[in-house]
Design an enzyme around this catalytic site. Structure first.
Site, PDB file in Angstrom:
ATOM      1  N   ASP A   1       0.858  -1.185   0.000  1.00 56.89           N
ATOM      2  CA  ASP A   1       0.000   0.000   0.000  1.00 56.89           C
ATOM      3  C   ASP A   1       0.895   1.235   0.000  1.00 56.89           C
ATOM      4  O   ASP A   1       2.115   1.133   0.055  1.00 56.89           O
ATOM      5  CB  ASP A   1      -0.972  -0.028   1.180  1.00 56.89           C
ATOM      6  CG  ASP A   1      -0.265  -0.049   2.521  1.00 56.89           C
ATOM      7  OD1 ASP A   1       0.974   0.081   2.553  1.00 56.89           O
ATOM      8  OD2 ASP A   1      -0.941  -0.202   3.543  1.00 56.89           O
TER       9      ASP A   1
ATOM     10  N   CYS B   1      -7.103 -28.097   5.780  1.00 62.57           N
ATOM     11  CA  CYS B   1      -5.928 -27.427   6.347  1.00 62.57           C
ATOM     12  C   CYS B   1      -5.276 -28.302   7.414  1.00 62.57           C
ATOM     13  O   CYS B   1      -5.852 -29.298   7.864  1.00 62.57           O
ATOM     14  CB  CYS B   1      -6.304 -26.056   6.916  1.00 62.57           C
ATOM     15  SG  CYS B   1      -6.981 -26.112   8.576  1.00 62.57           S
TER      16      CYS B   1
HETATM   17 ZN   LIG Z   1      -9.266 -26.064   8.467  1.00 56.01          ZN
END
Ligand SMILES: [Zn+2]
Length: 387
Positions: free
Chosen positions: A88, A344
């Site tokens: 940014d 995950c």
């Molecule tokens: Zn997860």
């Protein structure tokens, strides 16, 4: 009638080429404020599907300094992230410091701080805004700094950023029409200065080594100002366009209006970036409206507080997700994953009961696992949106 998307749904499947590689749109950028996504290693980011990260110019400029990072071989090498990086301009942090100072002043004195007439300068404690640039002090050590459009470009070039944002003025919400109009005029003038300076500094670079330069559309919650700002910036010509000044405290419904007003003025063949947003349902709406790029602190910040995003269904219709608070007693003996649909490393290897235990005993691993899960949720969401 401007070129663009008016009258048609415009979620576009495309890629964005940068000097550090290709990114598939629409995409979400995990935030590496100070050169690190909190609690995660770059390899873990890659594993969950992140293609780009966002670094904050303000923080990296003040500590450790852009010159130091340049000496270290650039931000990519310094933080060991070989993929694209967007930085940014630093303006948002400078102004939010100023806005916080103003709020403190109003609370104490019940009135607005002094507005000096000279050069239209506004003085909010330590932040002074002029047409030339912004003067401010580091709240940590009081050291004085000056940020100009040109300085912002220099810092981002030193960092080695792939996508450089122009310096803009982001007025806080609420701001009067007059104040926002002034900010739009300044934002447009600064964008032009950035473009001229950027072109000069990068003219000897081969195209494949050149960063991209993005402009930022301001205009608050005022239709004509959003339109005018977008139109003027497109005339100057940039590699991409961001919608700024959203998620600054305005009612969330206003965001839909802002997109409706600004997007028809932005070219359909250039990426559009909605800055600092949002919740998963807001992202879905924004992609349907024609936005390609997002960044937001929500997944990591919520994760660190033990709030986790869970898929409710495979498609993105209606209430497709919920959040749970893992600290809740009801998860104490829940021996199943946080989300059975998530791949995950938290959901593959651990139960809700274990994660809750880590949170209530303040184990640092809790923050890491929760951040990985929530970021994966956001990156999977972008995947679904691409499909
Ligand atoms: Zn997860």
């Amino acid at each position: 009638m401007p070129k663009g998307i008016k009258g048609k749904k415009s979620a576009r499947i495309k890629i964005l080429k940068t000097k550090s590689g290709v990114i598939h749109t629409p995409f979400f950028m995990p935030i590496a404020t100070k050169g690190a996504v909190k609690n995660l290693m770059p390899a873990e980011l890659k594993e969950i599907g992140a293609e780009i990260v966002l670094g904050n110019t303000y923080h990296l400029w003040l500590r450790p300094g852009d010159e130091l990072i340049k000496k270290a071989g650039g931000l990519h090498k310094f933080m060991d992230w070989s993929g694209p990086i967007l930085t940014d301009s630093g303006g948002f942090q400078i102004f939010s410091l100023g806005a916080r100072a103003e709020q403190r002043f109003k609370k104490k004195n019940g009135a607005c701080p002094v507005k000096s007439a000279a050069g239209g300068a506004k003085l909010f404690n330590r932040v002074k805004l002029t047409d030339k640039g912004v003067y401010f002090s580091d709240p940590v050590d009081g050291k004085k700094y000056f940020m100009s459009p040109e300085k912002s470009i220099d810092i981002q070039l030193n960092l080695g950023s792939d996508i450089i944002m122009v310096l803009d003025e982001c007025p806080p919400f609420p701001a009067s029409y007059k104040e926002v109009k002034e900010a739009v005029v300044r934002t447009t003038a600064w964008a032009e200065r950035c473009k001229i300076y950027f072109d000069k500094k990068t003219k000897n670079l081969k195209n494949e080594k050149k960063p991209l330069l993005f402009a930022i559309v301001q205009g608050g919650v005022y239709k004509d100002l959003r339109e005018k700002c977008a139109e003027e910036l497109v005339k100057i010509g940039f590699d991409g366009y961001a919608i700024g000044g959203v998620a600054v405290g305005e009612p969330r419904e206003k965001m839909k209006d802002v997109l409706k007003w600004a997007l028809p003025f932005l070219p359909a063949d250039k990426p559009r970036y909605l800055m600092g947003l949002g919740r998963p349902d807001e992202i879905v709406h924004a992609v349907e409206s024609g936005i390609d790029m997002f960044d937001c602190v929500i997944p990591t910040r919520e994760g660190r507080h033990g709030r986790l995003f869970i898929w409710k269904k495979k498609n993105l219709q209606g209430k497709f997700y919920e959040t749970i608070n893992i600290n809740n007693e009801k998860h104490k003996k829940y021996f199943l994953p946080v989300d059975k649909n998530c791949k995950c490393s938290l959901c593959k290897n651990y139960t809700r009961a274990y994660l809750r235990h880590l949170f209530v005993t303040n184990e640092p691993l809790a923050l890491r696992l929760a951040s990985i899960h929530n970021l994966k949720f956001y990156l999977d969401l972008m995947n679904k949106l691409r499909d």
